[in-house]
Design a protein around this motif. Structure first.
Motif, mmCIF file in Angstrom:
data_model
loop_
_atom_site.group_PDB
_atom_site.id
_atom_site.type_symbol
_atom_site.label_atom_id
_atom_site.label_comp_id
_atom_site.label_asym_id
_atom_site.label_seq_id
_atom_site.Cartn_x
_atom_site.Cartn_y
_atom_site.Cartn_z
ATOM 1 N N THR A 53 -30.165 -30.552 -30.111
ATOM 2 C CA THR A 53 -30.629 -30.912 -31.452
ATOM 3 C C THR A 53 -31.836 -30.071 -31.850
ATOM 4 O O THR A 53 -31.916 -29.563 -32.972
ATOM 5 C CB THR A 53 -30.988 -32.409 -31.504
ATOM 6 N N ALA A 54 -32.775 -29.922 -30.915
ATOM 7 C CA ALA A 54 -33.979 -29.142 -31.201
ATOM 8 C C ALA A 54 -33.656 -27.685 -31.517
ATOM 9 O O ALA A 54 -34.388 -27.024 -32.252
ATOM 10 C CB ALA A 54 -34.943 -29.211 -30.009
ATOM 11 N N MET A 55 -32.531 -27.190 -30.978
ATOM 12 C CA MET A 55 -32.149 -25.797 -31.195
ATOM 13 C C MET A 55 -31.027 -25.659 -32.225
ATOM 14 O O MET A 55 -30.365 -24.628 -32.314
ATOM 15 C CB MET A 55 -31.755 -25.149 -29.860
ATOM 16 N N ALA A 87 -17.326 -22.790 -28.437
ATOM 17 C CA ALA A 87 -18.586 -23.490 -28.209
ATOM 18 C C ALA A 87 -19.656 -22.486 -27.813
ATOM 19 O O ALA A 87 -19.384 -21.523 -27.090
ATOM 20 C CB ALA A 87 -18.417 -24.539 -27.115
ATOM 21 N N ASP A 88 -20.887 -22.687 -28.284
ATOM 22 C CA ASP A 88 -21.973 -21.769 -27.950
ATOM 23 C C ASP A 88 -22.299 -21.798 -26.460
ATOM 24 O O ASP A 88 -22.772 -20.805 -25.893
ATOM 25 C CB ASP A 88 -23.224 -22.115 -28.758
ATOM 26 N N ALA A 89 -22.078 -22.948 -25.830
ATOM 27 C CA ALA A 89 -22.283 -23.078 -24.383
ATOM 28 C C ALA A 89 -21.400 -24.210 -23.881
ATOM 29 O O ALA A 89 -21.174 -25.196 -24.586
ATOM 30 C CB ALA A 89 -23.748 -23.365 -24.057
ATOM 31 N N VAL A 90 -20.905 -24.061 -22.653
ATOM 32 C CA VAL A 90 -20.125 -25.105 -21.987
ATOM 33 C C VAL A 90 -20.875 -25.466 -20.711
ATOM 34 O O VAL A 90 -20.980 -24.651 -19.787
ATOM 35 C CB VAL A 90 -18.703 -24.634 -21.661
ATOM 36 N N ILE A 91 -21.415 -26.677 -20.667
ATOM 37 C CA ILE A 91 -22.294 -27.101 -19.577
ATOM 38 C C ILE A 91 -21.535 -28.048 -18.654
ATOM 39 O O ILE A 91 -21.113 -29.134 -19.059
ATOM 40 C CB ILE A 91 -23.550 -27.793 -20.128
ATOM 41 N N LEU A 92 -21.353 -27.629 -17.409
ATOM 42 C CA LEU A 92 -20.701 -28.455 -16.400
ATOM 43 C C LEU A 92 -21.778 -29.091 -15.536
ATOM 44 O O LEU A 92 -22.582 -28.388 -14.932
ATOM 45 C CB LEU A 92 -19.782 -27.613 -15.521
ATOM 46 N N ALA A 107 -30.804 -26.525 -19.102
ATOM 47 C CA ALA A 107 -29.466 -25.944 -19.206
ATOM 48 C C ALA A 107 -29.207 -25.411 -20.612
ATOM 49 O O ALA A 107 -28.715 -24.291 -20.790
ATOM 50 C CB ALA A 107 -28.416 -26.985 -18.830
ATOM 51 N N VAL A 108 -29.546 -26.204 -21.626
ATOM 52 C CA VAL A 108 -29.321 -25.777 -23.011
ATOM 53 C C VAL A 108 -30.264 -24.636 -23.378
ATOM 54 O O VAL A 108 -29.852 -23.629 -23.963
ATOM 55 C CB VAL A 108 -29.514 -26.959 -23.981
ATOM 56 N N ARG A 109 -31.530 -24.795 -23.029
ATOM 57 C CA ARG A 109 -32.526 -23.787 -23.416
ATOM 58 C C ARG A 109 -32.184 -22.405 -22.858
ATOM 59 O O ARG A 109 -32.235 -21.409 -23.581
ATOM 60 C CB ARG A 109 -33.912 -24.221 -22.940
ATOM 61 N N LEU A 110 -31.816 -22.343 -21.587
ATOM 62 C CA LEU A 110 -31.500 -21.051 -20.984
ATOM 63 C C LEU A 110 -30.197 -20.475 -21.531
ATOM 64 O O LEU A 110 -30.097 -19.271 -21.771
ATOM 65 C CB LEU A 110 -31.408 -21.188 -19.458
#
Length: 344
Positions: free
Chosen positions: A89-91, A119-124, A313-316
């Motif tokens: 949300t912040a980004m 998707a901009d990122a897929v976080i597992l 995870a999101v920030r990086l």
């Protein structure tokens, strides 16, 4: 059923070309303020939604971060998800949560679907699987996401290899188990039961049992294989496992529950059997979820920085110039569920 509104409909309503509408929607081309306002008003009035596949063909991301976890009811997963959602949300991203139910085939299918959705990122998050077929397919998807301008993020699991384009946010899983087992051994415990998943092809389980084993070796204490009780990470397993230990008369002075939820089940079973904690048996957990301070006695456990894992995870993933592999620390939180063996 009403007909889907198209970019051409928006263009007619705004009095501009379809190309101008696309430029306004993408936000990547200079457009006058008046024109932009007309297009945005037409979009609102017509309730127009941009086609995801069309945006992908034009090279625009989805503005979405996908968070893939085993089970939405797992407390530690929930707090990682909280960190992911807050940072997304912040980004300026939306967060989509997907579950796998512990099925590696489903996890791979979800990753592929998110690649198609751009998707901009897929976080597992959580443990990965170590069999070669799964690993090769995940490496393939990592390269595919990278080519599509997206990013595969491994959160709480090890890297796939130095040459694989991923973002890796780990925590010191083995170190946490080593520290907790060392804490029990330093209190004089020599018969410590380990309750939890011990599958070698499961990264979280593998690292925790490695830490448990390594601490015994460091203290010169033989490890009795009979004291390792395999099972799932659930309160029900902790309860049933403790009941079986008591019924079998297995001699022990401490129980290391592989998660706090397992520990909660253990505490309930011991309480029902009239076994006092920590006077008769010490009990420890792993995760430091909020439940750990509410059980009786308050649980000594290993703290995982769950929300920080999600935020990092999101920030990086969305900041490619930053280091793409970090390891966050774990530490013991000492409460009321451990006592020395001496004097019992």
């Amino acid at each position: 059923m009403s007909q889907r509104v198209t970019v051409k409909d928006v263009a007619v309503a705004a009095g501009v070309s379809p190309a101008t509408v696309s430029r306004v929607m993408a936000g990547d081309y200079p457009v006058s303020a008046a024109t932009r306002a007309r297009v945005q008003r037409a979009v609102r009035e017509l309730d127009y939604v941009a086609n995801a596949q069309a945006r992908a063909l034009k090279g625009a991301g989805s503005g979405m971060v996908a968070f893939v976890m085993e089970d939405v009811t797992g407390p530690s997963f929930a707090y990682v998800a909280k960190g992911v959602e807050q940072q997304a949300t912040a980004m300026g991203r939306l967060c989509l949560i997907c579950t796998t139910h512990g099925d590696p085939a489903r996890e791979l299918a979800v990753v592929e679907a998110m690649r198609e959705q751009r998707a901009d990122a897929v976080i597992l998050v959580g443990s990965g699987f170590l069999d070669d077929d799964y690993r090769q397919r995940m490496i393939h998807f990592a390269h595919g996401l990278d080519k599509a301008g997206s990013r595969l993020v491994l959160c709480g699991r090890p890297a796939l290899g130095d040459d694989v384009p991923t973002t890796v946010v780990e925590y010191d899983n083995e170190g946490g188990a080593y520290a907790m087992t060392s804490h029990l051994l330093s209190q004089g415990h020599r018969k410590i039961v380990y309750l939890g998943n011990v599958q070698e092809n499961h990264t979280t389980s593998r690292d925790r049992i490695k830490g448990f084993t390594r601490a015994h070796e460091a203290f010169g204490v033989p490890l009795d294989p009979a004291l390792i009780v395999p099972g799932v990470y659930s309160q029900a397993f902790g309860y049933a496992g403790a009941k079986r230990l008591l019924a079998a008369g297995v001699e022990h002075t401490a129980i290391f529950a592989a998660t706090d939820m397992v520990a909660a089940g253990v505490l309930l079973a011991l309480r029902e059997a009239g076994v006092r904690v920590p006077q008769d048996v010490s009990v420890v957990g792993y995760d430091d979820i909020p439940l750990a301070v509410n059980v009786v006695p308050a649980l000594t456990t290993v703290r995982i920085p769950t929300e920080e894992l999600g935020r990092t995870a999101v920030r990086l993933a969305l900041s490619p110039d930053e280091p793409q592999h970090v390891v966050l620390g774990t530490h013991i939180v000492v409460r009321e569920s451990v006592a020395p063996v001496v004097g019992r």
